[in-house]
Design an enzyme around this catalytic site. Structure first.
Site, PDB file in Angstrom:
ATOM      1  N   GLU A 260     -34.365  -5.926 -44.144  1.00 41.54           N
ATOM      2  CA  GLU A 260     -34.843  -6.393 -42.831  1.00 41.54           C
ATOM      3  C   GLU A 260     -34.048  -5.632 -41.791  1.00 41.54           C
ATOM      4  OE1 GLU A 260     -37.352  -8.283 -42.216  1.00 41.54           O
ATOM      5  OE2 GLU A 260     -37.736  -8.648 -44.338  1.00 41.54           O
ATOM      6  N   CYS A 297     -32.259  -8.972 -33.648  1.00 39.78           N
ATOM      7  CA  CYS A 297     -33.267  -8.036 -34.151  1.00 39.78           C
ATOM      8  C   CYS A 297     -34.609  -8.298 -33.492  1.00 39.78           C
ATOM      9  CB  CYS A 297     -33.382  -8.169 -35.659  1.00 39.78           C
ATOM     10  SG  CYS A 297     -33.585  -9.866 -36.187  1.00 39.78           S
TER      11      CYS A 297
HETATM   12  P1  NAP Z   1     -25.175  -2.492 -40.699  1.00 41.07           P
HETATM   13  O1  NAP Z   1     -24.136  -1.706 -40.020  1.00 41.07           O
HETATM   14  O2  NAP Z   1     -26.302  -1.761 -41.341  1.00 41.07           O
HETATM   15  O3  NAP Z   1     -24.402  -3.376 -41.789  1.00 41.07           O
HETATM   16  C1  NAP Z   1     -25.043  -4.276 -42.683  1.00 41.07           C
HETATM   17  C2  NAP Z   1     -24.301  -4.273 -44.019  1.00 41.07           C
HETATM   18  O4  NAP Z   1     -24.632  -3.091 -44.756  1.00 41.07           O
HETATM   19  C3  NAP Z   1     -22.784  -4.283 -43.925  1.00 41.07           C
HETATM   20  O5  NAP Z   1     -22.284  -5.045 -45.019  1.00 41.07           O
HETATM   21  C4  NAP Z   1     -22.416  -2.821 -44.089  1.00 41.07           C
HETATM   22  O6  NAP Z   1     -21.123  -2.598 -44.608  1.00 41.07           O
HETATM   23  C5  NAP Z   1     -23.457  -2.377 -45.095  1.00 41.07           C
HETATM   24  N1  NAP Z   1     -23.763  -0.945 -45.005  1.00 41.07           N
HETATM   25  C6  NAP Z   1     -24.330  -0.313 -43.943  1.00 41.07           C
HETATM   26  N2  NAP Z   1     -24.527   0.979 -44.234  1.00 41.07           N
HETATM   27  C7  NAP Z   1     -24.076   1.174 -45.495  1.00 41.07           C
HETATM   28  C8  NAP Z   1     -24.003   2.313 -46.361  1.00 41.07           C
HETATM   29  N3  NAP Z   1     -24.445   3.514 -45.963  1.00 41.07           N
HETATM   30  N4  NAP Z   1     -23.484   2.157 -47.598  1.00 41.07           N
HETATM   31  C9  NAP Z   1     -23.026   0.949 -47.993  1.00 41.07           C
HETATM   32  N5  NAP Z   1     -23.068  -0.174 -47.220  1.00 41.07           N
HETATM   33  C10 NAP Z   1     -23.584  -0.058 -45.991  1.00 41.07           C
HETATM   34  O7  NAP Z   1     -25.855  -3.537 -39.694  1.00 41.07           O
HETATM   35  P2  NAP Z   1     -25.135  -4.549 -38.659  1.00 41.07           P
HETATM   36  O8  NAP Z   1     -24.428  -3.802 -37.617  1.00 41.07           O
HETATM   37  O9  NAP Z   1     -24.393  -5.563 -39.439  1.00 41.07           O
HETATM   38  O10 NAP Z   1     -26.340  -5.335 -37.993  1.00 41.07           O
HETATM   39  C11 NAP Z   1     -26.984  -4.923 -36.802  1.00 41.07           C
HETATM   40  C12 NAP Z   1     -28.384  -4.425 -37.139  1.00 41.07           C
HETATM   41  O11 NAP Z   1     -29.044  -5.393 -37.947  1.00 41.07           O
HETATM   42  C13 NAP Z   1     -29.282  -4.250 -35.925  1.00 41.07           C
HETATM   43  O12 NAP Z   1     -29.998  -3.043 -36.068  1.00 41.07           O
HETATM   44  C14 NAP Z   1     -30.239  -5.446 -35.994  1.00 41.07           C
HETATM   45  O13 NAP Z   1     -31.487  -5.231 -35.381  1.00 41.07           O
HETATM   46  C15 NAP Z   1     -30.352  -5.632 -37.476  1.00 41.07           C
HETATM   47  N6  NAP Z   1     -30.726  -6.995 -37.829  1.00 41.07           N
HETATM   48  C16 NAP Z   1     -31.937  -7.200 -38.429  1.00 41.07           C
HETATM   49  C17 NAP Z   1     -32.347  -8.492 -38.738  1.00 41.07           C
HETATM   50  C18 NAP Z   1     -33.675  -8.725 -39.375  1.00 41.07           C
HETATM   51  O14 NAP Z   1     -33.892  -9.811 -39.856  1.00 41.07           O
HETATM   52  N7  NAP Z   1     -34.576  -7.769 -39.394  1.00 41.07           N
HETATM   53  C19 NAP Z   1     -31.501  -9.571 -38.468  1.00 41.07           C
HETATM   54  C20 NAP Z   1     -30.267  -9.325 -37.885  1.00 41.07           C
HETATM   55  C21 NAP Z   1     -29.885  -8.018 -37.580  1.00 41.07           C
HETATM   56  P3  NAP Z   1     -19.796  -2.668 -43.713  1.00 41.07           P
HETATM   57  O15 NAP Z   1     -19.404  -4.102 -43.714  1.00 41.07           O
HETATM   58  O16 NAP Z   1     -18.850  -1.792 -44.432  1.00 41.07           O
HETATM   59  O17 NAP Z   1     -20.158  -2.144 -42.346  1.00 41.07           O
END
Ligand code: NAP
Length: 501
Positions: A260, A297
């Site tokens: 998501e 989001c």
């Molecule tokens: P994120 O930076 O992608 O992190 C999410 C998780 O994935 C974290 O545990 C992160 O690890 C891990 N991760 C990210 N990239 C990775 C990689 N290349 N390899 C391994 N692990 C990886 O997202 P965020 O900053 O937490 O959240 C903000 C984003 O989420 C926004 O774009 C928002 O729109 C979206 N969002 C979507 C929804 C939905 O339901 N569609 C809901 C809420 C938020 P680390 O802990 O090491 O960073």
């Protein structure tokens, strides 16, 4: 209060190196960094737990989900304190989000008791059918096995350790491994303590839940690559989600990745509604756009209007509303810095006019508003990319036809909104078939930020809103992601699973 450790199959486990959280007040807390070896241990324990947990009566799984909810509530004050410290979100938001989180767990408990999710189907045997007899055929949905869950920084409870993905997987009968989010490890630590207490009180196999804290990208990669993991629930950024999706697809045994991701959630401001209440809509938009520092989001980042005086009144009211919003602390310094970069990218795009500007520092977000024409928007794909924070863009169309062209040009969205009055019905009827192809949820005369947790909710959409447009991550339908259909042909009733016998 905090363990600072990983929870693996009922044991608190330490490691060789540590990292710290990023508090908005008080001292930082220290946590052990995860490793792929710990993920492997958790996956093996999860597979072992599946052989009992996956076959428990639904009543027992429901009792477990309710017990987790009770244990989270029992730690409510500690969770709120740590959550506000780590995320900068206000106390009321953390309390509300806890209510949603325990509500989701309890909703799934009720949902699985009804048995509806099993989707049971029967084709009675027809032994005398010519030219061939028909066998006894039955079908129902079965749990798929261990699932990895990644939460997002902006929902430290509802999309994290015991959030929607974990609740849905446990309800389905799947053990869960959570990759702890590095933005809120302390909050995750306390919630994992609550889950462990429920495991003990309900006498469930401890391998049913493990949490490995992050601090190292190799942990997340191992969570999707370990051969015993059968699916991944992910909430987060497009970049992170896409990287992990590609890893899932390139495994020797590819597995489903339910990502998501982000969205700009366009709103189509139809002319009769804007003529009747343009200023009110502008004011309401400014409130929605800045809620939670715009870190949703479902934040409605784009408003499409028809050129004219009514649209000007809408923009004027939005500028006034946004101008009154004070700076808000963002979830992490990294997210704040990405917000500033996104703002600079938009401000520096030819054909974009800055309508409201402000000043932000290290971890603070203030609102920005930009305006462009439909022609510029259609010529520049980057203007449709998410900027995570309180930033809005007004797209001015010359004609209704141009509005439709914008709708057709959209990439997948979590939501699309129509603001309309009775006089807009004909245009809304033209837009509707387009918007329902673009978004998981289409709404009228409201703002998309509130997501109801219910049977009908769809929180998903075509890529890049999600990586799997057949699924939702919110609501009872989200359990489907962790189930697969099995057909039983002529199986004697004393050999069949109890739910289909
Ligand atoms: P994120 O930076 O992608 O992190 C999410 C998780 O994935 C974290 O545990 C992160 O690890 C891990 N991760 C990210 N990239 C990775 C990689 N290349 N390899 C391994 N692990 C990886 O997202 P965020 O900053 O937490 O959240 C903000 C984003 O989420 C926004 O774009 C928002 O729109 C979206 N969002 C979507 C929804 C939905 O339901 N569609 C809901 C809420 C938020 P680390 O802990 O090491 O960073």
């Amino acid at each position: 209060m905090l363990t600072g450790k990983h929870l693996i199959a009922g044991e608190w486990v330490d490691g060789l190196s540590t990292f710290e959280n990023m508090p908005t007040f008080g001292d930082a807390d220290t946590f052990f960094v995860g490793t792929p070896e710990l993920v492997a241990k958790a996956a093996e324990a999860a597979e072992e737990a599946f052989w009992s947990y996956g076959y428990l009566p639904r009543e027992k799984r429901a009792e477990f989900l309710n017990a987790i909810a009770d244990e989270i509530d029992a730690r409510g004050d500690d969770i709120t304190l740590m959550g506000t410290k780590e995320t900068g979100l206000p106390e009321g938001r953390l309390q509300g989000e806890r209510g949603r989180t325990v509500g989701q767990l309890r909703l799934f408990a009720t949902h699985i008791l009804s048995g509806e999710f099993l989707d049971r189907r029967y084709d009675e045997a027809l032994p005398d059918r010519a030219p061939l007899p028909r066998p006894d055929l039955r079908m129902m949905q079965r749990p798929i096995g261990p699932v990895s869950v990644f939460g997002a920084s902006n929902f430290p409870l509802a999309f994290s350790t015991a959030g929607g993905d974990t609740a849905a997987a446990l309800a389905a009968g799947c053990p869960v491994i959570v990759k702890g989010h590095s933005a809120h490890p302390g909050t995750s630590d306390i919630v994992a303590q609550a889950i462990l207490a429920a495991i003990k009180s309900c006498d469930i196999h401890p391998g049913v839940f493990s949490q490995i804290q992050g601090g190292n990208r190799a942990v997340g990669q191992a969570c999707v690559q370990h051969p015993l993991i059968k699916a991944v629930g992910f909430t987060g950024s497009l970049g992170g989600g896409r990287a992990l999706f590609d890893l899932c697809a390139s495994r020797p045994e590819p597995i489903p990745f339910f990502g998501e991701l982000g969205s700009v959630n366009p709103m189509f401001m139809l002319p009769a509604a804007v003529a009747a209440r343009g200023a009110d809509l502008g004011t309401a938009w400014s409130g929605s756009l800045t809620m939670g520092a715009g870190q949703f989001c479902t934040n409605p980042g784009i408003a499409v209007v028809l050129k004219g005086a009514d649209a000007d009144a809408f923009v004027e009211a939005a500028v006034k509303g946004l101008g009154e919003v004070a700076g808000q602390t963002m979830l992490t310094e990294g997210i704040a810095s990405a917000y500033y970069q996104g703002r600079d990218r938009i401000a520096g795009t030819a054909g974009v006019q800055t309508v409201l500007t402000s000043t932000c520092d290290t971890r603070t977000a203030t609102p920005y508003l930009f305006m462009t024409t439909a022609k510029e928007w259609l010529a520049n794909e980057e203007l449709g990319e998410e900027v995570f924070g309180p930033l809005g863009m007004v797209v001015v169309a010359d004609t209704e036809e141009e509005m439709l062209t914008i709708a057709k040009s959209l990439v997948g969205q979590l939501t699309c909104t129509l603001h309309m009055d009775a006089g807009d019905t004909a245009l809304a009827q033209q837009l509707m078939p387009v918007l329902e192809r673009k978004a998981g949820r289409v709404l009228a005369n409201g703002f998309p930020t509130g997501v109801e947790v219910s049977d009908t909710m769809v929180h998903g959409g075509p890529y890049p809103a999600s990586t799997n447009f057949g699924a939702t991550s919110v609501g009872t339908l989200s359990i489907r992601r962790f189930l697969r259909p099995v057909c039983y042909q002529n199986i004697p009733s004393d050999v069949l699973p109890a739910d289909i016998a």
